[in-house]
Enzyme design. Structure first.
Site, PDB file in Angstrom:
ATOM      1  N   LYS A   1       0.870  -1.224  -0.168  1.00 20.08           N
ATOM      2  CA  LYS A   1      -0.013  -0.004   0.026  1.00 20.08           C
ATOM      3  C   LYS A   1       0.581   1.341  -0.053  1.00 20.08           C
ATOM      4  O   LYS A   1       2.150   1.079   0.565  1.00 20.08           O
ATOM      5  CB  LYS A   1      -0.708   0.085   1.331  1.00 20.08           C
ATOM      6  CG  LYS A   1      -1.966  -1.017   1.187  1.00 20.08           C
ATOM      7  CD  LYS A   1      -2.738  -0.815   2.604  1.00 20.08           C
ATOM      8  CE  LYS A   1      -3.939  -1.797   2.638  1.00 20.08           C
ATOM      9  NZ  LYS A   1      -4.788  -1.641   1.583  1.00 20.08           N
TER      10      LYS A   1
ATOM     11  N   ARG B   1     -10.113 -11.612   1.926  1.00 19.60           N
ATOM     12  CA  ARG B   1     -11.096 -12.912   1.321  1.00 19.60           C
ATOM     13  C   ARG B   1     -10.139 -14.355   1.394  1.00 19.60           C
ATOM     14  O   ARG B   1     -10.841 -15.207   1.456  1.00 19.60           O
ATOM     15  CB  ARG B   1     -11.463 -12.358  -0.016  1.00 19.60           C
ATOM     16  CG  ARG B   1     -10.422 -12.311  -1.165  1.00 19.60           C
ATOM     17  CD  ARG B   1     -10.700 -11.491  -2.335  1.00 19.60           C
ATOM     18  NE  ARG B   1     -10.685 -10.025  -2.102  1.00 19.60           N
ATOM     19  CZ  ARG B   1     -10.933  -9.064  -2.741  1.00 19.60           C
ATOM     20  NH1 ARG B   1     -11.342  -9.606  -4.162  1.00 19.60           N
ATOM     21  NH2 ARG B   1     -11.080  -7.923  -2.775  1.00 19.60           N
TER      22      ARG B   1
HETATM   23  N1  BES Z   1      -7.929  -3.773   4.380  1.00 20.34           N
HETATM   24  C1  BES Z   1      -8.317  -3.387   3.256  1.00 20.34           C
HETATM   25  C2  BES Z   1      -9.469  -2.617   2.817  1.00 20.34           C
HETATM   26  C3  BES Z   1      -9.776  -1.450   3.668  1.00 20.34           C
HETATM   27  C4  BES Z   1      -9.361  -0.199   3.164  1.00 20.34           C
HETATM   28  C5  BES Z   1     -10.096  -1.505   4.922  1.00 20.34           C
HETATM   29  C6  BES Z   1      -9.312   0.857   3.657  1.00 20.34           C
HETATM   30  C7  BES Z   1     -10.486  -0.074   5.479  1.00 20.34           C
HETATM   31  C8  BES Z   1      -9.950   1.010   4.997  1.00 20.34           C
HETATM   32  C9  BES Z   1      -8.463  -4.554   2.108  1.00 20.34           C
HETATM   33  O1  BES Z   1      -7.377  -5.619   2.453  1.00 20.34           O
HETATM   34  C10 BES Z   1      -7.932  -4.099   0.656  1.00 20.34           C
HETATM   35  O2  BES Z   1      -6.695  -3.996   0.928  1.00 20.34           O
HETATM   36  N2  BES Z   1      -8.572  -4.169  -0.151  1.00 20.34           N
HETATM   37  C11 BES Z   1      -8.188  -3.719  -1.285  1.00 20.34           C
HETATM   38  C12 BES Z   1      -8.766  -4.719  -2.445  1.00 20.34           C
HETATM   39  C13 BES Z   1      -8.105  -4.614  -3.791  1.00 20.34           C
HETATM   40  C14 BES Z   1      -6.494  -4.764  -3.854  1.00 20.34           C
HETATM   41  C15 BES Z   1      -8.927  -5.632  -4.735  1.00 20.34           C
HETATM   42  C16 BES Z   1      -8.875  -2.313  -1.615  1.00 20.34           C
HETATM   43  O3  BES Z   1      -9.874  -2.171  -1.309  1.00 20.34           O
HETATM   44  O4  BES Z   1      -8.127  -1.561  -2.105  1.00 20.34           O
HETATM   45 MN    MN Z   2      -5.436  -5.405   1.869  1.00 21.94          MN
END
Ligand code: BES
Ligand code: MN
Ligand code: ZN
Length: 510
Positions: free
Chosen positions: A286, A360
């Site tokens: 990230k 997931r």
């Molecule tokens: N934990 C994150 C989702 C999230 C983002 C929760 C911000 C709370 C605040 C999750 O694991 C994630 O990174 N999701 C990605 C998925 C994508 C790579 C398909 C996302 O939402 O960007």
């Molecule tokens: Mn994630």
């Protein structure tokens, strides 16, 4: 350093006649209309309270508060006139919110002990003892603060002390009954505050092992807790969950909590939580800005632990199991790479195209295990799963995906009662198409659009028996950094504990 109960607001109940503290709140009706105790106090002070109300243009509307300091002719240091509007219309959650609003007012002042007089102004929608208990619940939730790491609590600049409301005495017509009603509220409040603590706690303190330890502490309430360590998880072939965990030096844990308060042999209800103690994204790392928020990526698991606390604490007449997958998502030489193909416990192979879509993977295995082991009558999973759900719904609604209309309406109904808002989102074949993989049974990435929906579709592939009612709640927006309100001022909100407790109470207890 778990929060000690001494840090928390203590609530007791007393009769209307009992001696009150020097700071007193009086619940009054619309008008304002003063019920008997308030009217008597106003009389004692030669109408000082009604004059103050007039001066403040206070009409007793729900949640309007008039603060009367040092009222002349009365011995009270301070009297709060607490508007409750039309009491025939006020629902349970209105009283909870009112308790929160008053708790906020009292908490912001130099007061350690206060009395609030809860009387009816005529007809009420709820019995008065339930009003008193709901009010107290709101005040408790509002009093929560996560300040255990602040060692300098007194402000040195202005010499002001951090004086906090420590004790609230709720005076009402039938304190015994109110106390009984409050016992359940207290269990729920403790569950919510436990969930908040878990979300607020930084990841250096709360790794997968420590998280599991906190869950294990529920044993003191009569919950059976089983912690699977890395070796046992491997033996169970949870290859998807382990693919997430393998980049971290801190090993994974899967926790199984069982509360057996229902009929023997009745299939349990199951709650499954995503417990990513920190989500760096892994190799698909990230951006650094805001990454600190990912200490809250275990909001789903925190909700499940808080819920199990609430159910056990109020001795709910239900068989419930809570399962959480605790892992840390880190990049390292051992981490899963984009393109890797892993085998889940269900046998389905998963192509990991983005290591940041890790929740997931964790849920796939924990959901599978929950179904195989418990054959639950229904199952709800909770996860801070996607940023996309916030794009769709903002931060005051959680996304609800459900394969069963009855369960969906149960959740939406409970949502309406507790004010934890959910909005139903679609499950559809078209989303499944988007996660078909050329190289494996499924891929963990769905493409540009509908990210919350393709994530839900992914989870749907791990529902063993399509007839099992299943709901997926994406609480990425609501579990942390949600808008502050009368009953929550904390970053970690404890969202969902009250909602699911109510879902169980209204639909699965018998
Ligand atoms: N934990 C994150 C989702 C999230 C983002 C929760 C911000 C709370 C605040 C999750 O694991 C994630 O990174 N999701 C990605 C998925 C994508 C790579 C398909 C996302 O939402 O960007
Ligand atoms: Mn994630
Ligand atoms: Zn995540």
């Amino acid at each position: 350093m778990p929060a000690s109960p001494a840090d928390r607001l203590e609530v007791t109940f007393a009769s209307l006649k009992e001696k009150r503290a020097e700071v007193v709140g009086l619940v009054v009706g619309e008008g304002p209309h003063f019920p008997p105790v308030a009217a008597q106090l106003d009389d004692d002070g030669d109408g000082v309270l009604s004059r103050a109300a007039e001066a403040a243009a206070f009409q007793g509307k729900m949640k309007s508060i008039a603060d009367v300091l040092a009222p002349s002719g009365l011995k009270e240091q301070r009297v709060l006139l607490i508007g409750s509007g039309d009491q025939e219309k006020a629902d349970e959650n209105d009283w909870v919110m009112l308790g929160g609003a008053v708790g906020g007012k009292l908490g912001a002042a130099n007061t350690t002990i206060a009395s609030v007089v809860v009387e009816s102004d005529g007809e009420t929608k709820l019995p008065v003892h339930e009003i008193a208990a709901s009010f107290a619940l709101g005040a408790c939730l509002r009093s929560y603060k996560f300040d255990k790491y602040i060692t300098k609590k007194d402000s040195e600049d202005d010499g002001a002390k951090d004086v906090r409301l420590a004790k609230l005495v709720v005076h009402c017509p039938d304190p015994k009954k109110a106390e009984k009603a409050f016992a359940a509220c207290k269990a729920i409040a403790d569950g919510v505050m436990l969930a908040r603590d878990l979300v607020n706690e930084p990841a250096n303190i709360l790794g997968p092992v420590e998280f599991a330890d906190r869950a294990e502490a529920l044993e003191s309430l009569g919950v059976e807790v089983e912690v699977l360590d890395a070796k046992e998880i491997k033996k169970k072939k949870m290859g998807a969950l382990l693919a997430v965990a393998q980049g971290s030096s801190r090993p994974a844990r899967v926790v199984v909590m069982s509360w057996n308060g229902g009929k023997k042999n009745e299939a349990p209800v199951a709650f499954i939580g995503k417990g990513v103690v920190f989500d760096t994204g892994g190799i698909s790392i990230k951006p650094s800005a805001g990454m600190e928020d990912m200490k809250g990526d275990m909001g789903g698991a925190a909700c499940v632990v808080g819920l199990m606390h609430a159910l056990a604490g109020r001795k709910a007449k239900v068989n419930a199991v809570g399962l959480i997958g605790c892992v840390e998502n880190m990049p390292s030489g051992e981490a899963t790479r984009p393109g890797d193909i892993v085998t889940s416990m269900s046998g389905q192979t998963i192509e990991v195209l983005n290591t940041d879509a890790e929740g997931r993977l964790v849920l796939a295995d924990v959901m599978h295990y929950a179904q195989e082991r418990f054959e639950p009558q229904m199952m709800v999973d909770l996860a801070t799963l996607t940023g996309a759900i916030m794009v769709a719904l903002g931060k005051s609604y959680a996304g609800l995906f459900c394969n069963n209309d009855e369960l969906a309406s149960g959740i939406l109904g409970a949502s309406g009662v507790t004010g934890e808002k959910t909005w139903r989102m679609p499950l559809d074949k078209s989303f499944h198409k988007m996660i078909d993989s050329k190289n494996a049974d499924v891929k963990n990435l769905g493409g540009r659009w509908g990210g919350a929906c393709t994530a839900a579709a992914f989870l749907e592939r791990f529902v063993l028996d399509k007839n099992t009612p299943w709901a997926h709640i994406d609480l990425a927006g609501t579990a942390m950094d949600a808008p502050k309100n009368d009953i929550n001022q904390s970053w970690g909100s404890g969202w969902g504990v009250r909602l699911l407790d109510r879902l169980v109470a209204d639909n699965y207890e018998g």
